[in-house]
Design a protein around this motif. Structure first.
Motif, PDB file in Angstrom:
ATOM      1  N   ALA B 171       0.824  -1.207   0.000  1.00 15.24           N
ATOM      2  CA  ALA B 171       0.000   0.000   0.000  1.00 15.24           C
ATOM      3  C   ALA B 171       0.859   1.258   0.000  1.00 15.24           C
ATOM      4  O   ALA B 171       0.411   2.321  -0.444  1.00 15.24           O
ATOM      5  CB  ALA B 171      -0.933   0.005   1.211  1.00 15.24           C
ATOM      6  N   HIS B 354      -5.295   1.239   4.690  1.00 12.09           N
ATOM      7  CA  HIS B 354      -5.347   2.644   4.274  1.00 12.09           C
ATOM      8  C   HIS B 354      -5.012   3.552   5.451  1.00 12.09           C
ATOM      9  O   HIS B 354      -4.255   4.522   5.326  1.00 12.09           O
ATOM     10  CB  HIS B 354      -6.747   2.936   3.729  1.00 12.09           C
ATOM     11  CG  HIS B 354      -6.949   4.360   3.306  1.00 12.09           C
ATOM     12  ND1 HIS B 354      -8.166   4.999   3.413  1.00 12.09           N
ATOM     13  CD2 HIS B 354      -6.093   5.268   2.795  1.00 12.09           C
ATOM     14  CE1 HIS B 354      -8.035   6.240   2.979  1.00 12.09           C
ATOM     15  NE2 HIS B 354      -6.797   6.425   2.599  1.00 12.09           N
ATOM     16  N   GLN B 413      -8.106   4.477  -2.903  1.00  9.24           N
ATOM     17  CA  GLN B 413      -7.580   3.634  -3.995  1.00  9.24           C
ATOM     18  C   GLN B 413      -6.075   3.833  -4.176  1.00  9.24           C
ATOM     19  O   GLN B 413      -5.373   2.885  -4.553  1.00  9.24           O
ATOM     20  CB  GLN B 413      -8.280   3.958  -5.323  1.00  9.24           C
ATOM     21  CG  GLN B 413      -9.770   3.724  -5.334  1.00  9.24           C
ATOM     22  CD  GLN B 413     -10.547   4.952  -4.857  1.00  9.24           C
ATOM     23  OE1 GLN B 413     -10.020   5.772  -4.089  1.00  9.24           O
ATOM     24  NE2 GLN B 413     -11.795   5.082  -5.274  1.00  9.24           N
ATOM     25  N   VAL B 414      -5.587   5.051  -3.919  1.00 11.03           N
ATOM     26  CA  VAL B 414      -4.153   5.311  -4.077  1.00 11.03           C
ATOM     27  C   VAL B 414      -3.358   4.291  -3.262  1.00 11.03           C
ATOM     28  O   VAL B 414      -2.350   3.753  -3.704  1.00 11.03           O
ATOM     29  CB  VAL B 414      -3.812   6.756  -3.633  1.00 11.03           C
ATOM     30  CG1 VAL B 414      -2.313   6.991  -3.667  1.00 11.03           C
ATOM     31  CG2 VAL B 414      -4.533   7.749  -4.518  1.00 11.03           C
ATOM     32  N   SER B 415      -3.833   4.012  -2.040  1.00 15.52           N
ATOM     33  CA  SER B 415      -3.131   3.060  -1.193  1.00 15.52           C
ATOM     34  C   SER B 415      -3.574   1.627  -1.469  1.00 15.52           C
ATOM     35  O   SER B 415      -2.759   0.713  -1.468  1.00 15.52           O
ATOM     36  CB  SER B 415      -3.390   3.371   0.285  1.00 15.52           C
ATOM     37  OG  SER B 415      -3.271   4.737   0.541  1.00 15.52           O
ATOM     38  N   LEU B 416      -4.876   1.423  -1.686  1.00 16.66           N
ATOM     39  CA  LEU B 416      -5.415   0.061  -1.637  1.00 16.66           C
ATOM     40  C   LEU B 416      -5.392  -0.674  -2.971  1.00 16.66           C
ATOM     41  O   LEU B 416      -5.599  -1.875  -3.011  1.00 16.66           O
ATOM     42  CB  LEU B 416      -6.852   0.090  -1.084  1.00 16.66           C
ATOM     43  CG  LEU B 416      -6.949   0.611   0.347  1.00 16.66           C
ATOM     44  CD1 LEU B 416      -8.386   0.681   0.797  1.00 16.66           C
ATOM     45  CD2 LEU B 416      -6.143  -0.260   1.304  1.00 16.66           C
ATOM     46  N   TRP B 417      -5.148   0.059  -4.059  1.00 14.14           N
ATOM     47  CA  TRP B 417      -5.224  -0.588  -5.359  1.00 14.14           C
ATOM     48  C   TRP B 417      -4.195  -1.710  -5.502  1.00 14.14           C
ATOM     49  O   TRP B 417      -4.528  -2.834  -5.873  1.00 14.14           O
ATOM     50  CB  TRP B 417      -5.033   0.460  -6.467  1.00 14.14           C
ATOM     51  CG  TRP B 417      -5.083  -0.139  -7.823  1.00 14.14           C
ATOM     52  CD1 TRP B 417      -6.179  -0.663  -8.450  1.00 14.14           C
ATOM     53  CD2 TRP B 417      -3.989  -0.306  -8.725  1.00 14.14           C
ATOM     54  NE1 TRP B 417      -5.830  -1.131  -9.686  1.00 14.14           N
ATOM     55  CE2 TRP B 417      -4.494  -0.928  -9.885  1.00 14.14           C
ATOM     56  CE3 TRP B 417      -2.624   0.021  -8.675  1.00 14.14           C
ATOM     57  CZ2 TRP B 417      -3.686  -1.237 -10.980  1.00 14.14           C
ATOM     58  CZ3 TRP B 417      -1.831  -0.288  -9.759  1.00 14.14           C
ATOM     59  CH2 TRP B 417      -2.365  -0.913 -10.895  1.00 14.14           C
ATOM     60  N   LEU B 418      -2.938  -1.414  -5.157  1.00 11.56           N
ATOM     61  CA  LEU B 418      -1.888  -2.414  -5.342  1.00 11.56           C
ATOM     62  C   LEU B 418      -2.107  -3.659  -4.477  1.00 11.56           C
ATOM     63  O   LEU B 418      -2.059  -4.783  -5.001  1.00 11.56           O
ATOM     64  CB  LEU B 418      -0.515  -1.772  -5.090  1.00 11.56           C
ATOM     65  CG  LEU B 418       0.684  -2.466  -5.696  1.00 11.56           C
ATOM     66  CD1 LEU B 418       0.528  -2.672  -7.183  1.00 11.56           C
ATOM     67  CD2 LEU B 418       1.949  -1.644  -5.431  1.00 11.56           C
ATOM     68  N   SER B 420      -4.857  -4.758  -3.437  1.00 12.14           N
ATOM     69  CA  SER B 420      -6.074  -5.464  -3.869  1.00 12.14           C
ATOM     70  C   SER B 420      -5.784  -6.366  -5.060  1.00 12.14           C
ATOM     71  O   SER B 420      -6.483  -7.352  -5.287  1.00 12.14           O
ATOM     72  CB  SER B 420      -7.167  -4.457  -4.221  1.00 12.14           C
ATOM     73  OG  SER B 420      -6.863  -3.851  -5.457  1.00 12.14           O
ATOM     74  N   LEU B 421      -4.744  -6.050  -5.818  1.00 12.21           N
ATOM     75  CA  LEU B 421      -4.393  -6.875  -6.974  1.00 12.21           C
ATOM     76  C   LEU B 421      -3.913  -8.261  -6.547  1.00 12.21           C
ATOM     77  O   LEU B 421      -4.045  -9.239  -7.274  1.00 12.21           O
ATOM     78  CB  LEU B 421      -3.275  -6.210  -7.782  1.00 12.21           C
ATOM     79  CG  LEU B 421      -3.661  -5.010  -8.633  1.00 12.21           C
ATOM     80  CD1 LEU B 421      -2.465  -4.572  -9.448  1.00 12.21           C
ATOM     81  CD2 LEU B 421      -4.822  -5.361  -9.547  1.00 12.21           C
TER      82      LEU B 421
END
Lengths: 206, 423
Positions: B171, B354, B413-418, B420-421
């Protein structure tokens, strides 16, 4: 040059306070010449103890790294894991911490909020530092005493994965490490009055 | 119990008692006021330290000091300079990018500032950049050390709140790139305005040679992050692999780690980890006292009564953490506060990962804010100026950091996107 005027102003202030400090240093030096040999002998002894601490702590750090690495590799290569390695490494870490902390005190790497101390110079600063040293020593003394009491309780407890290991050997790190920290706080407090302290603020290292 | 403990802490801190001692002593004051035997002091300290996940902390510090002793800082700087040094404000941009890469080897902000600053601040001054500007660039880039993984702050947050450290590390990547990128842009425009130029342009053969020199260092974040990302190993396992890797790279490939340098790396590791982990020990005592006095529950109730909106909550938390970060170091702040605030944040529907990033960015912000910004302190010492002289040149960077902080806070999303992949 930008800020040159304000730069020289602060430098001048520092220089003056340093002169005053050096003057008082000379006076204290003469008055206490006779006691100096005792203090010097203590500080030399303390340095010797700290060299020993560096060796002990360093060996433990390397052992901790090696056994953890071995445990990780064995899990991937041979697919076996040893719970006792993890626990053993954590117990070694407790010792590494107390050894490291006493070395950090010697190196003056204990971080503090210096907002007030940075406003003092010369003798008042030395008095403040001595007060801080005494407060620190008082805390460490309680820690040693309580830590020793705790080892007596822990003697009856045993590690879950290392059944032959009494928790005494983990908890005793606190009074032993506390003792080393106490010696170093005492050393630092003595150094305030006997050695020239060029920098007024303690070093910061995270 | 809470009031005396808090007041005692403030008094000890004001007297400049070391933070570790101040936390332990005020914890003792609290313990004493309700007649609990003092043996809880050593007991809570040992319990607070005996987490296998915490072992990642000394290991990442060890890997960082080994890398540093292995001569990696100068190689990294040479490589980055070969690519971007010629741009306007080149040395400042090199400083930011080198800090971003170095942060992926080191877990701490002030270590990043110290390792790179001793080379780059004099280099900037030599190119005619003003001392306050040079120190400011270095100090603000150093804060990336605790946002870009591996990060000591994330390890402590993960242990305190039972959050996956691997997720926290992932994150931190994009927020780290965001802050790094915005600092590059800011440095560029400031340098253009002040007329600071870059260094001579390097040829492609020089660039390739410099890249080859630094390659082994660049490989380390690939192993650590790639390993965590692909699920091959945990953050804790990655930390000890990083130690092994740094040792092998420094000793057998770069051939720079000699016996004296190895001993120096060990001593530095002992001192840095001993200092931080002693704080963790006494901070655990302090937070135990607060938990016993039901401070977390009371605080949660106060927040729930005050506002139901997560946006308002996040704003208050940011202000609060910013003030805490101004006076406190990241380690004790995380150990004492993360466990108290994270459950409240979760009640407001904020993901703990986050929240960990918000926490770390605020702590990083505190490192570059007077009166007790560690990075400022380190950078001032190298640049040989006082903290007050830096304030004016720091201002534009602060404004940019505030914008970054707001983006990171309100765009999860800035933190959680990676992370979440991975799932």
């Amino acid at each position: 040059m930008i800020g040159r005027r304000s730069l020289s102003r602060t430098v001048g202030k520092k220089r003056k306070s340093k002169r005053v400090q050096m003057k008082t240093e000379n006076i204290t030096a003469e008055v206490t010449r006779t006691d100096r040999s005792m203090i010097d002998r203590y500080l030399r002894l303390l340095r010797g103890i700290n060299v020993g601490t560096e060796w002990f702590g360093g060996v433990l750090l390397v052992v901790m790294s090696l056994i953890t690495l071995a445990s990780v590799l064995s899990r991937y290569v041979a697919n076996v894991s040893f719970a006792w390695i993890e626990e053993g490494a954590v117990f070694i870490m407790v010792w590494v911490v107390v050894f490291g902390a006493s070395l950090a005190i010697e190196a003056r790497h204990m971080i503090a909020v210096e907002a007030l101390a940075s406003r003092f110079f010369g003798v008042p600063l030395k008095i403040l530092k001595t007060l801080v040293g005494l407060i620190s020593m008082a805390f460490i003394s309680v820690l040693i005493w309580a830590g020793w009491n705790m080892t007596e309780i822990a003697e009856m407890q045993f590690s879950p994965t290392l059944p032959w290991l009494s928790m005494f050997w983990v908890y005793v790190a606190i009074p032993v490490g506390g003792g080393l920290m106490l010696l170093n706080f005492l050393g630092n407090t003595l150094k305030i009055w006997t050695q020239e302290q060029a920098d007024k603020q303690s070093e910061v290292l995270e | 119990m809470t009031a005396v403990t808090g007041i005692a802490l403030l008094i000890f801190l004001a007297l400049s008692v070391p933070i570790a001692i101040a936390l332990g002593l005020s914890g003792l004051v609290g313990i004493n006021s309700v007649d609990i035997p003092f043996v809880v002091l050593p007991q809570r300290m040992v319990v607070g330290l005996s987490h296998f996940t915490l072992i990642a902390l000394p290991f990442f510090i060890f890997a960082g000091t080994l890398m540093d002793q292995g001569g990696i800082s100068s190689r990294l700087i040479r490589m980055v300079r070969a690519y971007v040094g010629h741009i306007t404000g080149g040395v400042a941009i090199v400083t930011v990018i080198a800090a971003m890469i170095f942060s992926s080897l080191s877990g701490s902000g002030s270590a990043t500032t110290a390792a790179l600053g001793s080379i780059l601040i004099p280099a900037m001054i030599a190119r005619g950049y003003s001392r306050p500007f040079s120190a400011s660039v270095q100090a603000v880039s150093g804060e990336l050390g605790i946002i870009i993984p591996p990060s000591i702050t994330f390890i402590l947050f993960g242990v305190a709140t039972d959050t996956s450290i691997g997720d926290l590390f992932l994150a931190g990547v994009i927020p780290g790139l965001l802050i790094g990128g915005s600092l590059i842009v800011t440095s560029y425009f400031l340098a253009k305005n002040k007329g600071y130029v870059g260094v001579e342009k390097s040829s492609w053969s020089e660039r390739i040679a410099a890249t080859r020199e630094a390659m082994w260092a660049l490989f380390m974040p690939v192993i650590v992050l790639g390993g965590i990302y692909s699920g091959v190993f945990t953050a804790t396992e990655a930390s000890v692999i990083a130690v092994g890797y740094a040792f092998i790279a420094g000793t057998f490939i770069y051939r720079e780690i000699t016996w004296p340098k190895f001993k120096k790396a060990i001593k530095e590791t002992l001192i840095s980890s001993g200092m931080i982990m002693f704080i963790i020990g006494t901070a655990s005592v302090f937070s135990w006292v607060l938990t016993r006095a039901q401070v977390p529950q009371n605080l949660a109730m106060a927040f729930a009564n005050f506002s139901a909106s997560p946006y308002v909550f996040l704003l208050i938390i940011n202000l609060f953490l910013f003030v805490v970060g101004m006076f406190f170091d990241a380690a004790p702040a995380v150990v004492v506060l993360a466990g108290i605030l994270t459950p409240i944040a979760e009640k407001f529907g904020i993901d703990p990962v986050h929240f960990g990033v918000i926490f770390a960015v605020n702590m990083a912000f505190g490192m570059v804010t007077p009166p007790v910004g560690v990075n400022l302190f380190v950078a001032c010492k190298i640049a040989n100026i006082s903290m007050e002289q830096m304030v004016r040149d720091l201002m534009p960077f602060w404004v940019v950091l505030v914008i970054d902080l707001l983006l990171i806070t309100y765009l999860p999303q800035v933190s959680l996107w990676l992370p979440s992949l991975v799932k």
